[in-house]
Design a protein around this motif. Sequence first.
Motif, PDB file in Angstrom:
ATOM      1  N   SER A  20      53.533  26.621  45.113  1.00  0.00           N
ATOM      2  CA  SER A  20      52.784  27.613  45.886  1.00  0.00           C
ATOM      3  C   SER A  20      52.159  28.664  44.968  1.00  0.00           C
ATOM      4  O   SER A  20      51.000  29.053  45.151  1.00  0.00           O
ATOM      5  N   GLU A  21      52.900  29.119  43.979  1.00  0.00           N
ATOM      6  CA  GLU A  21      52.365  30.086  43.015  1.00  0.00           C
ATOM      7  C   GLU A  21      51.198  29.474  42.227  1.00  0.00           C
ATOM      8  O   GLU A  21      50.208  30.143  41.949  1.00  0.00           O
ATOM      9  N   PHE A  22      51.328  28.209  41.867  1.00  0.00           N
ATOM     10  CA  PHE A  22      50.250  27.531  41.152  1.00  0.00           C
ATOM     11  C   PHE A  22      48.996  27.438  42.023  1.00  0.00           C
ATOM     12  O   PHE A  22      47.887  27.722  41.559  1.00  0.00           O
ATOM     13  N   ARG A  23      49.171  27.068  43.269  1.00  0.00           N
ATOM     14  CA  ARG A  23      48.020  26.974  44.175  1.00  0.00           C
ATOM     15  C   ARG A  23      47.369  28.337  44.385  1.00  0.00           C
ATOM     16  O   ARG A  23      46.145  28.457  44.432  1.00  0.00           O
ATOM     17  N   HIS A  24      48.182  29.374  44.523  1.00  0.00           N
ATOM     18  CA  HIS A  24      47.644  30.728  44.670  1.00  0.00           C
ATOM     19  C   HIS A  24      46.875  31.133  43.419  1.00  0.00           C
ATOM     20  O   HIS A  24      45.789  31.714  43.500  1.00  0.00           O
ATOM     21  N   CYS A  25      47.424  30.821  42.265  1.00  0.00           N
ATOM     22  CA  CYS A  25      46.790  31.174  41.001  1.00  0.00           C
ATOM     23  C   CYS A  25      45.430  30.492  40.865  1.00  0.00           C
ATOM     24  O   CYS A  25      44.486  31.074  40.334  1.00  0.00           O
ATOM     25  N   ARG A  26      45.313  29.274  41.381  1.00  0.00           N
ATOM     26  CA  ARG A  26      44.066  28.512  41.273  1.00  0.00           C
ATOM     27  C   ARG A  26      43.058  28.846  42.377  1.00  0.00           C
ATOM     28  O   ARG A  26      41.934  28.371  42.337  1.00  0.00           O
ATOM     29  N   SER A  27      43.425  29.673  43.324  1.00  0.00           N
ATOM     30  CA  SER A  27      42.545  29.975  44.449  1.00  0.00           C
ATOM     31  C   SER A  27      41.331  30.795  43.998  1.00  0.00           C
ATOM     32  O   SER A  27      41.366  31.524  43.010  1.00  0.00           O
ATOM     33  N   PHE A  28      40.257  30.659  44.752  1.00  0.00           N
ATOM     34  CA  PHE A  28      39.029  31.391  44.440  1.00  0.00           C
ATOM     35  C   PHE A  28      39.266  32.897  44.497  1.00  0.00           C
ATOM     36  O   PHE A  28      38.805  33.641  43.628  1.00  0.00           O
ATOM     37  N   ARG A  29      39.992  33.330  45.503  1.00  0.00           N
ATOM     38  CA  ARG A  29      40.247  34.764  45.671  1.00  0.00           C
ATOM     39  C   ARG A  29      40.995  35.334  44.464  1.00  0.00           C
ATOM     40  O   ARG A  29      40.662  36.406  43.957  1.00  0.00           O
ATOM     41  N   ASN A  30      42.010  34.628  43.997  1.00  0.00           N
ATOM     42  CA  ASN A  30      42.768  35.103  42.847  1.00  0.00           C
ATOM     43  C   ASN A  30      41.911  35.079  41.582  1.00  0.00           C
ATOM     44  O   ASN A  30      41.984  35.999  40.767  1.00  0.00           O
ATOM     45  N   HIS A  31      41.099  34.030  41.408  1.00  0.00           N
ATOM     46  CA  HIS A  31      40.208  33.979  40.248  1.00  0.00           C
ATOM     47  C   HIS A  31      39.248  35.169  40.252  1.00  0.00           C
ATOM     48  O   HIS A  31      39.036  35.812  39.219  1.00  0.00           O
ATOM     49  N   PHE A  32      38.682  35.448  41.399  1.00  0.00           N
ATOM     50  CA  PHE A  32      37.749  36.560  41.517  1.00  0.00           C
ATOM     51  C   PHE A  32      38.446  37.878  41.190  1.00  0.00           C
ATOM     52  O   PHE A  32      37.943  38.692  40.409  1.00  0.00           O
ATOM     53  N   HIS A  33      39.611  38.100  41.803  1.00  0.00           N
ATOM     54  CA  HIS A  33      40.359  39.341  41.582  1.00  0.00           C
ATOM     55  C   HIS A  33      40.748  39.483  40.109  1.00  0.00           C
ATOM     56  O   HIS A  33      40.587  40.554  39.513  1.00  0.00           O
ATOM     57  N   HIS A  34      41.279  38.427  39.513  1.00  0.00           N
ATOM     58  CA  HIS A  34      41.731  38.479  38.125  1.00  0.00           C
ATOM     59  C   HIS A  34      40.549  38.736  37.190  1.00  0.00           C
ATOM     60  O   HIS A  34      40.645  39.527  36.243  1.00  0.00           O
ATOM     61  N   TYR A  35      39.431  38.073  37.446  1.00  0.00           N
ATOM     62  CA  TYR A  35      38.256  38.269  36.596  1.00  0.00           C
ATOM     63  C   TYR A  35      37.717  39.692  36.749  1.00  0.00           C
ATOM     64  O   TYR A  35      37.332  40.330  35.768  1.00  0.00           O
ATOM     65  N   TYR A  36      37.708  40.198  37.963  1.00  0.00           N
ATOM     66  CA  TYR A  36      37.241  41.574  38.214  1.00  0.00           C
ATOM     67  C   TYR A  36      38.160  42.585  37.535  1.00  0.00           C
ATOM     68  O   TYR A  36      37.707  43.559  36.948  1.00  0.00           O
ATOM     69  N   THR A  37      39.465  42.346  37.589  1.00  0.00           N
ATOM     70  CA  THR A  37      40.436  43.294  37.058  1.00  0.00           C
ATOM     71  C   THR A  37      40.556  43.219  35.537  1.00  0.00           C
ATOM     72  O   THR A  37      40.547  44.241  34.858  1.00  0.00           O
ATOM     73  N   TYR A  38      40.691  42.004  34.997  1.00  0.00           N
ATOM     74  CA  TYR A  38      40.990  41.843  33.579  1.00  0.00           C
ATOM     75  C   TYR A  38      39.825  41.301  32.752  1.00  0.00           C
ATOM     76  O   TYR A  38      39.881  41.310  31.526  1.00  0.00           O
ATOM     77  N   GLY A  39      38.793  40.766  33.415  1.00  0.00           N
ATOM     78  CA  GLY A  39      37.648  40.238  32.687  1.00  0.00           C
ATOM     79  C   GLY A  39      37.816  38.825  32.178  1.00  0.00           C
ATOM     80  O   GLY A  39      36.982  38.330  31.430  1.00  0.00           O
ATOM     81  N   THR A  40      38.915  38.170  32.568  1.00  0.00           N
ATOM     82  CA  THR A  40      39.163  36.784  32.150  1.00  0.00           C
ATOM     83  C   THR A  40      39.682  35.998  33.343  1.00  0.00           C
ATOM     84  O   THR A  40      40.179  36.567  34.317  1.00  0.00           O
ATOM     85  N   ALA A  41      39.591  34.687  33.230  1.00  0.00           N
ATOM     86  CA  ALA A  41      40.158  33.825  34.269  1.00  0.00           C
ATOM     87  C   ALA A  41      41.678  33.756  34.077  1.00  0.00           C
ATOM     88  O   ALA A  41      42.165  33.804  32.941  1.00  0.00           O
ATOM     89  N   PRO A  42      42.449  33.655  35.158  1.00  0.00           N
ATOM     90  CA  PRO A  42      43.910  33.596  35.013  1.00  0.00           C
ATOM     91  C   PRO A  42      44.360  32.261  34.423  1.00  0.00           C
ATOM     92  O   PRO A  42      43.719  31.233  34.622  1.00  0.00           O
ATOM     93  N   SER A  43      45.438  32.292  33.684  1.00  0.00           N
ATOM     94  CA  SER A  43      46.030  31.074  33.152  1.00  0.00           C
ATOM     95  C   SER A  43      47.129  30.622  34.110  1.00  0.00           C
ATOM     96  O   SER A  43      48.129  31.310  34.286  1.00  0.00           O
ATOM     97  N   CYS A  44      46.932  29.485  34.712  1.00  0.00           N
ATOM     98  CA  CYS A  44      47.872  28.985  35.721  1.00  0.00           C
ATOM     99  C   CYS A  44      48.764  27.867  35.188  1.00  0.00           C
ATOM    100  O   CYS A  44      49.592  27.334  35.921  1.00  0.00           O
ATOM    101  N   GLN A  45      48.602  27.527  33.936  1.00  0.00           N
ATOM    102  CA  GLN A  45      49.309  26.379  33.369  1.00  0.00           C
ATOM    103  C   GLN A  45      50.828  26.536  33.441  1.00  0.00           C
ATOM    104  O   GLN A  45      51.545  25.577  33.683  1.00  0.00           O
ATOM    105  N   GLN A  46      51.328  27.767  33.236  1.00  0.00           N
ATOM    106  CA  GLN A  46      52.782  27.963  33.224  1.00  0.00           C
ATOM    107  C   GLN A  46      53.399  27.662  34.588  1.00  0.00           C
ATOM    108  O   GLN A  46      54.488  27.100  34.666  1.00  0.00           O
ATOM    109  N   TRP A  47      52.709  28.012  35.679  1.00  0.00           N
ATOM    110  CA  TRP A  47      53.232  27.697  37.012  1.00  0.00           C
ATOM    111  C   TRP A  47      53.317  26.183  37.202  1.00  0.00           C
ATOM    112  O   TRP A  47      54.275  25.671  37.793  1.00  0.00           O
ATOM    113  N   LYS A  48      52.316  25.470  36.708  1.00  0.00           N
ATOM    114  CA  LYS A  48      52.309  24.016  36.822  1.00  0.00           C
ATOM    115  C   LYS A  48      53.456  23.406  36.009  1.00  0.00           C
ATOM    116  O   LYS A  48      54.171  22.520  36.494  1.00  0.00           O
ATOM    117  N   GLU A  49      53.649  23.890  34.795  1.00  0.00           N
ATOM    118  CA  GLU A  49      54.748  23.396  33.959  1.00  0.00           C
ATOM    119  C   GLU A  49      56.096  23.698  34.606  1.00  0.00           C
ATOM    120  O   GLU A  49      57.003  22.861  34.583  1.00  0.00           O
TER     121      GLU A  49
END
Length: 102
Positions: A20-49
């Motif tokens: 669920s955390e991985f799916r949330h991390c990959r969502s459009f809304r989270n990508h938009f928020h993370h990019y707006y806040t930090y200027g980079t796309a979130p790294s979701c690999q750790q949730w998948k691992e």
Amino acid sequence: MEQLAERAWRPHQACEDYLSEFRHCRSFRNHFHHYYTYGTAPSCQQWKEDYHNCRKWESHKLAEAKDALQKSERRRLEEQKNFTPVWKLRQAPPGDWHRPLD
């Protein structure tokens, strides 16, 4: 006795929570928020691992999967401790807390 304790260990979260955390991390809304806040796309690999390690632990009880999950959780907790609070925490209420706010 040690083997029993080894097998009785459970991950901190259910495997579905990691997914669920991985799916949330990959969502459009989270990508938009993370990019707006930090200027980079979130790294979701750790949730998948973590999800895959959790599944390996549940199905095969692999010690490597358990160690990887424990290491990941420790790292996540250490990252949370690095953030300083925005407000200074009070030890007691203000002296005039009972007065009207006017």
